[in-house]
Design an enzyme around this catalytic site. Structure first.
Site, mmCIF file in Angstrom:
data_model
loop_
_atom_site.group_PDB
_atom_site.id
_atom_site.type_symbol
_atom_site.label_atom_id
_atom_site.label_comp_id
_atom_site.label_asym_id
_atom_site.label_seq_id
_atom_site.Cartn_x
_atom_site.Cartn_y
_atom_site.Cartn_z
ATOM 1 C CG ASN A 167 -1.825 1.147 1.352
ATOM 2 O OD1 ASN A 167 -1.401 2.289 1.152
ATOM 3 N ND2 ASN A 167 -3.072 0.912 1.678
ATOM 4 C CG HIS B 151 1.478 6.103 4.988
ATOM 5 N ND1 HIS B 151 0.369 6.877 5.237
ATOM 6 C CD2 HIS B 151 1.459 5.126 5.913
ATOM 7 C CE1 HIS B 151 -0.285 6.382 6.256
ATOM 8 N NE2 HIS B 151 0.347 5.312 6.693
ATOM 9 C CG HIS C 284 -8.376 4.031 1.256
ATOM 10 N ND1 HIS C 284 -8.547 3.912 2.622
ATOM 11 C CD2 HIS C 284 -9.590 4.378 0.767
ATOM 12 C CE1 HIS C 284 -9.798 4.180 2.927
ATOM 13 N NE2 HIS C 284 -10.453 4.478 1.825
ATOM 14 N NE ARG D 5 -9.355 8.411 4.502
ATOM 15 C CZ ARG D 5 -9.567 7.536 5.494
ATOM 16 N NH1 ARG D 5 -8.798 6.473 5.612
ATOM 17 N NH2 ARG D 5 -10.520 7.725 6.367
ATOM 18 N NE ARG E 114 -7.595 11.341 5.716
ATOM 19 C CZ ARG E 114 -7.997 10.755 6.844
ATOM 20 N NH1 ARG E 114 -7.170 10.001 7.526
ATOM 21 N NH2 ARG E 114 -9.214 10.910 7.284
ATOM 22 C CD GLU F 147 -7.080 -0.406 1.312
ATOM 23 O OE1 GLU F 147 -7.233 0.645 1.956
ATOM 24 O OE2 GLU F 147 -6.230 -1.242 1.579
ATOM 25 C CB THR G 214 -9.280 1.604 7.655
ATOM 26 O OG1 THR G 214 -8.982 2.255 6.429
ATOM 27 C CG2 THR G 214 -10.615 0.909 7.545
ATOM 28 C CD GLU H 66 -7.194 -6.098 3.441
ATOM 29 O OE1 GLU H 66 -7.372 -5.746 2.260
ATOM 30 O OE2 GLU H 66 -6.541 -5.420 4.273
ATOM 31 C CG HIS I 144 -5.388 -1.797 9.326
ATOM 32 N ND1 HIS I 144 -4.900 -1.159 10.432
ATOM 33 C CD2 HIS I 144 -5.906 -0.829 8.544
ATOM 34 C CE1 HIS I 144 -5.143 0.130 10.324
ATOM 35 N NE2 HIS I 144 -5.738 0.369 9.174
HETATM 36 N N1 PXP Z 1 -5.958 -2.980 4.470
HETATM 37 C C1 PXP Z 1 -6.844 -1.958 4.549
HETATM 38 C C2 PXP Z 1 -8.270 -2.226 4.212
HETATM 39 C C3 PXP Z 1 -6.429 -0.671 4.912
HETATM 40 O O1 PXP Z 1 -7.318 0.330 4.999
HETATM 41 C C4 PXP Z 1 -5.064 -0.456 5.177
HETATM 42 C C5 PXP Z 1 -4.579 0.923 5.554
HETATM 43 O O2 PXP Z 1 -4.764 1.778 4.495
HETATM 44 C C6 PXP Z 1 -4.182 -1.542 5.063
HETATM 45 C C7 PXP Z 1 -4.657 -2.798 4.737
HETATM 46 C C8 PXP Z 1 -2.725 -1.392 5.320
HETATM 47 O O3 PXP Z 1 -2.527 -1.136 6.667
HETATM 48 P P1 PXP Z 1 -1.109 -0.651 7.187
HETATM 49 O O4 PXP Z 1 -0.827 0.655 6.526
HETATM 50 O O5 PXP Z 1 -1.307 -0.552 8.664
HETATM 51 O O6 PXP Z 1 -0.117 -1.706 6.782
#
Ligand code: PXP
Length: 241
Positions: A7, A10, A43, A45, A49, A70, A101, A151, A191
């Protein structure tokens, strides 16, 4: 085949701090691909953001692996996602004030609405996933909705404040994986997973993909994104199919 999807939200968070062009999530995603990621996740959003609409289109156009999107189950996101055509969409709950999330999507009592929401994606051959807590009722509802994947939210496990809580959360996830598989759902996890807490899954089979962002992007500040992804791929590659 590595089971890691990275992901890159960030990376966009950092770019948006100055509303400029750098760092570019596409460049980060391409390096993550070179380091062995099976797919890239963003994601989009509602408040934009971090990831912007243009990022999603750029990623779809240039990625060599899969793009997973996402999104909240809103009409706006449905329209964008059907236009972009990612490999998979994952429906997540979204609150404007949250830092990230905070929990799984509620599918119970929402079966009809969510099933109708997913129908155009199925018609467009886009895989569908629901981000849910490790709760049997949610898993049964996900099956009724007809999603291809769930998931399972690992955030409660990752945030456990003591050993007992950690063991309880892990148990819930392991039983949820078994239940989902028995119902014909494919299972991803995500997550809060990092280079240490992911070891709890080293003997667990049947997980299709791990969705990881924060820990990898945080480590990449010190070692670079190629190494950070490569190190996570190396860990996950030891896990059973
Ligand atoms: N899965 C989902 C549905 C999420 O919303 C996120 C965070 O954006 C992640 C996985 C990844 O989580 P992390 O950034 O804590 O690894």
């Amino acid at each position: 085949m590595p089971k890691l999807c990275v992901n890159v939200d960030h990376v966009a968070t950092l770019r948006q701090a100055r509303l400029g062009l750098e760092p570019d999530p596409l460049t980060a995603a391409q390096i993550a691909e070179l380091a062995g990621a099976r797919g890239i996740i963003v994601h989009l959003r509602e408040d934009r953001r971090h990831i912007q609409d243009q990022d999603v289109y750029n990623l779809k156009k240039h990625l060599k692996t899969h793009l997973h999107l996402e999104m909240a189950a809103t009409p706006e996101m449905q329209k964008i996602a059907l236009d972009v055509k990612p490999h998979m969409i994952c429906l997540v709950p979204e609150k404007r004030q949250e830092l990230t999330t905070e929990g799984g999507l509620n599918c119970r009592g929402e079966e009809k609405r969510l099933s109708a929401y997913l129908t155009p994606f199925k018609q467009a051959n886009i895989l569908t996933s629901l981000f849910i807590d490790a709760d049997p009722e949610q898993i049964h509802a996900a099956q009724q909705i007809g999603a291809d994947f769930i998931e399972i939210h690992t955030g409660h496990y990752a945030d456990a404040s003591n050993h007992l809580e950690l063991e309880q959360e892990l148990k819930k996830i392991i039983s949820a994986i078994d239940l989902a598989k028995s119902l014909g759902l494919k299972v991803n996890l995500g997550h809060g997973l990092n280079y240490h807490n992911i070891q709890a899954f080293k003997n667990v089979s049947g997980i299709q993909e791990y969705s990881i962002g924060h820990s990898i992007i945080a480590r990449s500040i010190y070692v670079g994104i190629f190494k950070a992804v490569e190190q996570m791929v190396h860990i996950i590659d030891q896990f059973p199919d």
